[in-house]
Scaffold this active site. Structure first.
Site, PDB file in Angstrom:
ATOM      1  N   ASP A   1       0.881  -1.155   0.000  1.00 32.54           N
ATOM      2  CA  ASP A   1       0.000   0.000   0.000  1.00 32.54           C
ATOM      3  C   ASP A   1       0.936   1.227   0.000  1.00 32.54           C
ATOM      4  O   ASP A   1       2.104   1.107   0.391  1.00 32.54           O
ATOM      5  CB  ASP A   1      -0.861  -0.040   1.266  1.00 32.54           C
ATOM      6  CG  ASP A   1      -1.664   1.224   1.444  1.00 32.54           C
ATOM      7  OD1 ASP A   1      -2.333   1.643   0.488  1.00 32.54           O
ATOM      8  OD2 ASP A   1      -1.601   1.814   2.541  1.00 32.54           O
TER       9      ASP A   1
ATOM     10  N   ASN B   1      -3.687   9.289  -7.321  1.00 26.42           N
ATOM     11  CA  ASN B   1      -2.492  10.146  -7.377  1.00 26.42           C
ATOM     12  C   ASN B   1      -1.209   9.356  -7.115  1.00 26.42           C
ATOM     13  O   ASN B   1      -0.144   9.956  -6.922  1.00 26.42           O
ATOM     14  CB  ASN B   1      -2.608  11.266  -6.339  1.00 26.42           C
ATOM     15  CG  ASN B   1      -3.753  12.220  -6.655  1.00 26.42           C
ATOM     16  OD1 ASN B   1      -3.754  12.867  -7.698  1.00 26.42           O
ATOM     17  ND2 ASN B   1      -4.744  12.277  -5.785  1.00 26.42           N
TER      18      ASN B   1
ATOM     19  N   ASP C   1      -0.046   5.113   0.733  1.00 28.34           N
ATOM     20  CA  ASP C   1      -0.301   6.095   1.797  1.00 28.34           C
ATOM     21  C   ASP C   1      -0.294   5.405   3.162  1.00 28.34           C
ATOM     22  O   ASP C   1      -1.115   4.521   3.412  1.00 28.34           O
ATOM     23  CB  ASP C   1      -1.675   6.755   1.598  1.00 28.34           C
ATOM     24  CG  ASP C   1      -1.740   7.602   0.340  1.00 28.34           C
ATOM     25  OD1 ASP C   1      -0.807   8.375   0.098  1.00 28.34           O
ATOM     26  OD2 ASP C   1      -2.738   7.498  -0.400  1.00 28.34           O
TER      27      ASP C   1
HETATM   28  C1  BG6 Z   1      -5.695   5.950  -0.109  1.00 28.91           C
HETATM   29  C2  BG6 Z   1      -5.791   6.834   1.121  1.00 28.91           C
HETATM   30  O1  BG6 Z   1      -4.384   5.525  -0.310  1.00 28.91           O
HETATM   31  O2  BG6 Z   1      -6.117   6.680  -1.267  1.00 28.91           O
HETATM   32  C3  BG6 Z   1      -7.203   7.380   1.257  1.00 28.91           C
HETATM   33  O3  BG6 Z   1      -5.450   6.059   2.271  1.00 28.91           O
HETATM   34  C4  BG6 Z   1      -7.596   8.114  -0.027  1.00 28.91           C
HETATM   35  O4  BG6 Z   1      -7.287   8.237   2.371  1.00 28.91           O
HETATM   36  C5  BG6 Z   1      -7.457   7.170  -1.217  1.00 28.91           C
HETATM   37  O5  BG6 Z   1      -8.936   8.583   0.059  1.00 28.91           O
HETATM   38  C6  BG6 Z   1      -7.784   7.849  -2.544  1.00 28.91           C
HETATM   39  O6  BG6 Z   1      -6.822   8.821  -2.807  1.00 28.91           O
HETATM   40  P1  BG6 Z   1      -6.856   9.839  -4.019  1.00 28.91           P
HETATM   41  O7  BG6 Z   1      -5.428  10.331  -4.096  1.00 28.91           O
HETATM   42  O8  BG6 Z   1      -7.261   9.082  -5.250  1.00 28.91           O
HETATM   43  O9  BG6 Z   1      -7.831  10.900  -3.685  1.00 28.91           O
HETATM   44 MG    MG Z   2      -2.736   3.141   3.594  1.00 28.82          MG
END
Ligand code: BG6
Ligand code: MG
Length: 212
Positions: free
Chosen positions: A9, A118, A11
């Site tokens: 993973d 992202n 984040d």
């Molecule tokens: C995950 C995060 O990795 O990505 C979440 O833990 C987040 O908090 C999700 O909502 C989606 O992220 P993004 O960058 O597509 O808005």
């Molecule tokens: Mg995570």
């Protein structure tokens, strides 16, 4: 060795974007007059952007149509992307980088399995744009964790069977996703507290022992 590949993973495991997600959601929630705090932010871990906004809207008094929801989630993402520009290779800890290098030296394939759309930009900011053998992210899937789709896709991209992959997660929804996909899971933080993982880690470098 027990595994052929490790799927990470992003984040909360490789890097820490929580504070940026929090700031961006907070500014949207403030504009809408919705109560939002760090405890609610914790519930958004591993959850898609759209599903995150639904959790935030639990404290909203009015009703909101799909188009308006999309405008707010787009706005959150614009704020979030601007904050991500602050990230640099200095945000990648030596412990994480050394452990990744060590696993690679042992011949393991390494992939990302992240709900984030992202992920590519974050990896680029960290100096890991070309590092992983496969990147499965929010752009490739239609079902967010706890559905196993993102990890199954990562295994497919690597050409490995799920049972040969170890997933590394910090979110309960992520641990559930790994297990639903037939993969072993090593967990940090909230993921470890869930009691659902095969291994609970105190720190990222504990992986060296787990994959021996
Ligand atoms: C995950 C995060 O990795 O990505 C979440 O833990 C987040 O908090 C999700 O909502 C989606 O992220 P993004 O960058 O597509 O808005
Ligand atoms: Mg995570």
């Amino acid at each position: 060795m027990k595994y052929r590949a490790v799927i990470f993973d992003l984040d909360g495991v490789i890097c820490f974007t929580d504070k940026y997600h929090y700031q961006a959601w907070k500014s949207v929630a403030d504009e809408l007059g919705i109560y939002f705090d760090e405890k609610i932010n914790d519930r958004l871990r591993g959850v898609s952007r759209k599903a995150s906004f639904e959790i935030i809207l639990e404290n909203y008094d009015g009703t909101m149509g799909e188009e308006e929801k999309e405008r707010w989630t787009d706005k959150k993402n614009e704020i979030y992307k601007n904050l991500l520009k602050n990230m640099s290779p200095e945000d990648l800890s030596k412990e994480v980088k050394d452990t990744l290098d060590q696993l690679r030296e042992r011949g393991l394939s390494l992939a990302i399995g992240s709900s984030s759309k992202n992920a590519g930009f974050i990896l680029h900011q960290l100096g890991l744009g070309e590092y992983f053998d496969a990147v499965s992210d929010g752009n490739l899937i239609s079902k967010s964790k706890p559905d196993p789709e993102v990890f199954i896709k990562a295994a497919e991209l690597l050409g490995e069977n799920p049972e040969d992959c170890l997933v590394v997660e910090d979110a309960k929804a992520g641990v559930q996703a790994a297990k639903a996909g037939g993969m072993d899971c090593a967990a940090l933080g909230d993921g470890a507290k869930s009691g659902l993982a095969d291994y609970n880690m105190a720190k990222f470098s504990d992986l060296s022992e787990i994959v021996k």
